[in-house]
Write a protein that holds these residues in place. Structure first.
Motif, PDB file in Angstrom:
ATOM      1  N   SER A   1       0.695  -0.912   0.083  1.00 57.78           N
ATOM      2  CA  SER A   1      -0.104   0.200  -0.139  1.00 57.78           C
ATOM      3  C   SER A   1       0.924   1.116   0.230  1.00 57.78           C
ATOM      4  CB  SER A   1      -0.975   0.076   1.193  1.00 57.78           C
ATOM      5  OG  SER A   1      -0.341   0.205   2.531  1.00 57.78           O
ATOM      6  N   LYS A   2       0.391   2.280  -0.548  1.00 56.46           N
ATOM      7  CA  LYS A   2       0.998   3.616  -0.501  1.00 56.46           C
ATOM      8  C   LYS A   2       1.088   4.181   0.722  1.00 56.46           C
ATOM      9  CE  LYS A   2      -1.917   5.654  -3.486  1.00 56.46           C
ATOM     10  NZ  LYS A   2      -2.353   6.647  -4.152  1.00 56.46           N
ATOM     11  N   ALA A   3       0.177   3.881   1.499  1.00 59.07           N
ATOM     12  CA  ALA A   3       0.336   4.416   3.030  1.00 59.07           C
ATOM     13  C   ALA A   3       1.393   3.736   3.947  1.00 59.07           C
ATOM     14  CB  ALA A   3      -1.053   4.136   3.887  1.00 59.07           C
ATOM     15  N   PHE A   4       1.650   2.481   3.708  1.00 56.55           N
ATOM     16  CA  PHE A   4       2.976   1.637   4.311  1.00 56.55           C
ATOM     17  C   PHE A   4       4.055   2.404   3.711  1.00 56.55           C
ATOM     18  CE2 PHE A   4       5.850  -1.608   4.796  1.00 56.55           C
ATOM     19  CZ  PHE A   4       5.772  -2.214   5.794  1.00 56.55           C
ATOM     20  N   ARG A   5       4.137   2.749   2.316  1.00 55.68           N
ATOM     21  CA  ARG A   5       5.539   3.317   1.939  1.00 55.68           C
ATOM     22  C   ARG A   5       5.533   4.438   2.417  1.00 55.68           C
ATOM     23  NH1 ARG A   5       3.565   0.961  -2.809  1.00 55.68           N
ATOM     24  NH2 ARG A   5       2.872   3.096  -3.514  1.00 55.68           N
ATOM     25  N   ARG A   6       4.522   5.298   2.860  1.00 58.46           N
ATOM     26  CA  ARG A   6       4.763   6.658   3.251  1.00 58.46           C
ATOM     27  C   ARG A   6       5.316   6.762   4.845  1.00 58.46           C
ATOM     28  NH1 ARG A   6      -0.129   7.822   0.931  1.00 58.46           N
ATOM     29  NH2 ARG A   6      -1.238   7.446   2.762  1.00 58.46           N
ATOM     30  N   LEU A   7       5.182   5.623   5.443  1.00 58.01           N
ATOM     31  CA  LEU A   7       5.846   5.473   7.063  1.00 58.01           C
ATOM     32  C   LEU A   7       7.319   5.730   7.182  1.00 58.01           C
ATOM     33  CD1 LEU A   7       3.711   2.380   7.971  1.00 58.01           C
ATOM     34  CD2 LEU A   7       3.102   4.687   8.564  1.00 58.01           C
ATOM     35  N   LYS A   8       8.059   5.634   6.003  1.00 61.19           N
ATOM     36  CA  LYS A   8       9.342   5.782   6.039  1.00 61.19           C
ATOM     37  C   LYS A   8       9.694   7.233   6.300  1.00 61.19           C
ATOM     38  CE  LYS A   8      10.168   5.865   1.267  1.00 61.19           C
ATOM     39  NZ  LYS A   8      11.318   5.143   0.003  1.00 61.19           N
ATOM     40  N   HIS A   9       8.681   8.142   6.119  1.00 57.89           N
ATOM     41  CA  HIS A   9       9.168   9.490   6.298  1.00 57.89           C
ATOM     42  C   HIS A   9       8.091  10.224   7.274  1.00 57.89           C
ATOM     43  CE1 HIS A   9      12.074   9.313   2.925  1.00 57.89           C
ATOM     44  NE2 HIS A   9      10.798   9.235   1.996  1.00 57.89           N
ATOM     45  N   LYS A  10       7.712   9.562   8.153  1.00 58.10           N
ATOM     46  CA  LYS A  10       6.961  10.054   9.140  1.00 58.10           C
ATOM     47  C   LYS A  10       7.621   9.889  10.588  1.00 58.10           C
ATOM     48  CE  LYS A  10       2.291   9.738   7.078  1.00 58.10           C
ATOM     49  NZ  LYS A  10       0.960   9.610   7.474  1.00 58.10           N
ATOM     50  N   THR A  11       7.466  11.106  11.376  1.00 56.90           N
ATOM     51  CA  THR A  11       8.075  11.126  12.602  1.00 56.90           C
ATOM     52  C   THR A  11       7.602   9.874  13.616  1.00 56.90           C
ATOM     53  OG1 THR A  11       8.475  13.594  12.404  1.00 56.90           O
ATOM     54  CG2 THR A  11       8.289  12.321  14.754  1.00 56.90           C
ATOM     55  N   GLN A  12       8.771   9.351  14.176  1.00 56.31           N
ATOM     56  CA  GLN A  12       8.368   8.349  15.177  1.00 56.31           C
ATOM     57  C   GLN A  12       8.211   9.237  16.725  1.00 56.31           C
ATOM     58  OE1 GLN A  12       7.142   5.544  15.813  1.00 56.31           O
ATOM     59  NE2 GLN A  12       7.569   5.342  18.035  1.00 56.31           N
ATOM     60  N   VAL A  13       9.346   9.828  17.070  1.00 53.52           N
ATOM     61  CA  VAL A  13       9.296  10.415  18.276  1.00 53.52           C
ATOM     62  C   VAL A  13       9.826  11.904  18.062  1.00 53.52           C
ATOM     63  CG1 VAL A  13      10.346  11.021  20.794  1.00 53.52           C
ATOM     64  CG2 VAL A  13       9.237   8.513  20.032  1.00 53.52           C
ATOM     65  N   PHE A  14      11.153  11.990  17.497  1.00 51.88           N
ATOM     66  CA  PHE A  14      12.168  13.255  17.179  1.00 51.88           C
ATOM     67  C   PHE A  14      11.654  13.755  15.797  1.00 51.88           C
ATOM     68  CE2 PHE A  14      14.409  10.692  20.217  1.00 51.88           C
ATOM     69  CZ  PHE A  14      14.284  11.413  21.553  1.00 51.88           C
ATOM     70  N   LEU A  15      11.428  15.218  15.900  1.00 50.78           N
ATOM     71  CA  LEU A  15      11.191  15.791  14.598  1.00 50.78           C
ATOM     72  C   LEU A  15      12.301  16.171  13.771  1.00 50.78           C
ATOM     73  CD1 LEU A  15       7.953  18.253  15.421  1.00 50.78           C
ATOM     74  CD2 LEU A  15       7.805  15.851  14.590  1.00 50.78           C
ATOM     75  N   SER A  16      12.622  15.787  12.682  1.00 51.58           N
ATOM     76  CA  SER A  16      13.549  16.283  11.715  1.00 51.58           C
ATOM     77  C   SER A  16      14.964  15.918  12.317  1.00 51.58           C
ATOM     78  CB  SER A  16      13.445  17.623  11.521  1.00 51.58           C
ATOM     79  OG  SER A  16      12.137  17.815  10.779  1.00 51.58           O
ATOM     80  N   PRO A  17      15.015  14.582  12.792  1.00 49.75           N
ATOM     81  CA  PRO A  17      16.540  14.318  13.412  1.00 49.75           C
ATOM     82  C   PRO A  17      17.672  14.614  12.233  1.00 49.75           C
ATOM     83  CG  PRO A  17      15.381  12.530  13.011  1.00 49.75           C
ATOM     84  CD  PRO A  17      14.385  13.446  12.934  1.00 49.75           C
ATOM     85  N   GLU A  18      18.851  14.909  12.859  1.00 51.96           N
ATOM     86  CA  GLU A  18      19.833  15.186  11.929  1.00 51.96           C
ATOM     87  C   GLU A  18      20.445  13.835  11.407  1.00 51.96           C
ATOM     88  OE1 GLU A  18      22.673  17.777  12.894  1.00 51.96           O
ATOM     89  OE2 GLU A  18      21.160  19.606  13.056  1.00 51.96           O
TER      90      GLU A  18
END
Length: 332
Positions: free
Chosen positions: A52-69
């Motif tokens: 699914s497309k929704a599953f692929r998008r998970l790789k670019h969604k935050t878990q805990v820390f926003l925009s970690p380096e």
């Protein structure tokens, strides 16, 4: 000749616990389909979620820390994979249905918003209806995937996804395994990420918890998983001592990480950010993509806007916001 699916279904009745959910006894799908010759219904659900497309998008969604380096912090996708691994380990040891367990685990966060739980709280505050990521995960599976056709998953998978975090427990033991595995996964990997980010150190964890559960992430997960396996029968649970340490570890995480100003300083910007997107599309619903304009027609623009924003990745949401509100360079 008997097809492969039928052989798998018969094998399940020979090797799985009587408490397991059997593929050939599923409550089925809302839309009836011809059975696959190779895969059981739960195996098909797992495959549909992965593709699914929704599953692929998970790789670019935050878990805990926003925009970690660093590239080594968890994303919503890596969290999902860790939950799946823990849940399958427990399910296999308890002779439960691994395919159902895996499908629920892989789909449990499909409806998560950009910017983690801060994004979820923002949408819940802005929308005229209640918004939770677990209910939205079911909506993604039933209505939003495949251009509005949905994935047509089985009842057991949808029930496990809906009940993976709060409210009623899942009807299957497999769903309940995913619920406790989700908690085991995020508590341990969020501590791991917090240590990596310099938010806390391993020495900050109370000594008696480390002594009992283990001094490393792997040791703690092993202790928790063994407790679940050894103490679960008709219910999924840990022994009292392990559960007490686990609950205290959870409280420690909230106090020192989830409420830590250093770790969560960027989250203060999320509400205004999400509100900017929400207000713009409420006022300009004609600017929504075609599939969401169709949702406007039968479910209202508030529903369509929330669906659109919730599906965004962190990066895509930022790009859209910049296009709307940040002046671009002038061109002839």
């Amino acid at each position: 000749m008997e097809n492969i699916r039928c052989r798998i279904e018969k094998t399940e009745h020979l090797i799985l616990s009587p408490c397991a959910a059997f593929s050939d006894m599923s409550k089925g799908r809302k839309k009836e389909e011809q059975k696959c010759e190779i895969r059981t219904d739960f195996q098909r659900d797992r495959d549909r979620i992965i593709h699914s497309k929704a599953f692929r998008r998970l790789k670019h969604k935050t878990q805990v820390f926003l925009s970690p380096e660093s590239d080594h912090y968890r994303t919503r996708l890596t969290h999902t994979l860790e939950v799946s691994q823990i849940a399958r380990t427990i399910a296999r040891a308890m002779r439960l249905n691994e395919d159902l367990t895996e499908a629920i685990a892989l789909g449990h966060d499909l409806g998560h918003t950009p910017f983690g739980h801060a994004g979820e709280r923002a949408l819940d505050a802005l929308a005229p209806f209640s918004f939770t990521h677990y209910e939205h995960s079911v909506r993604v599976c039933e209505f939003l995937e495949k251009e509005g056709k949905g994935l047509n998953l089985t009842y057991e998978v949808l029930n496990g996804i809906k009940c993976h975090t709060k409210g009623d427990e899942a009807e299957t033991l497999e769903g309940r395994v995913v619920r406790i595995s989700d908690r085991i996964a995020y508590i341990n990997h969020d501590i791991d990420d917090a240590i990596r980010g310099g938010i806390i150190s391993g020495d900050d964890i109370p000594e008696d918890i480390k002594t009992y559960l283990g001094n490393s992430k792997s040791d703690r997960i092993n202790t928790l998983v063994l407790s679940v396996i050894n103490n679960s029968k008709e219910t999924i649970c840990m022994d009292e001592k392990t559960k007490d340490c686990f609950d205290r570890l959870h409280d420690f995480l909230f106090e020192y990480v989830y409420r830590n100003p250093k770790a969560k300083s960027e989250e203060t910007k999320v509400y205004d950010f999400v509100k900017g997107l929400y207000d713009y599309y409420i006022a300009n619903a004609d600017k929504l993509p075609k599939e969401y304009r169709e949702i406007c027609e039968h479910s209202g623009k508030e529903r369509a806007v929330v669906d659109y924003i919730a599906g965004m990745t962190d990066h895509y949401a930022t790009v859209v916001y910049q296009k709307i509100y940040v002046p671009g360079s002038w061109q002839k």
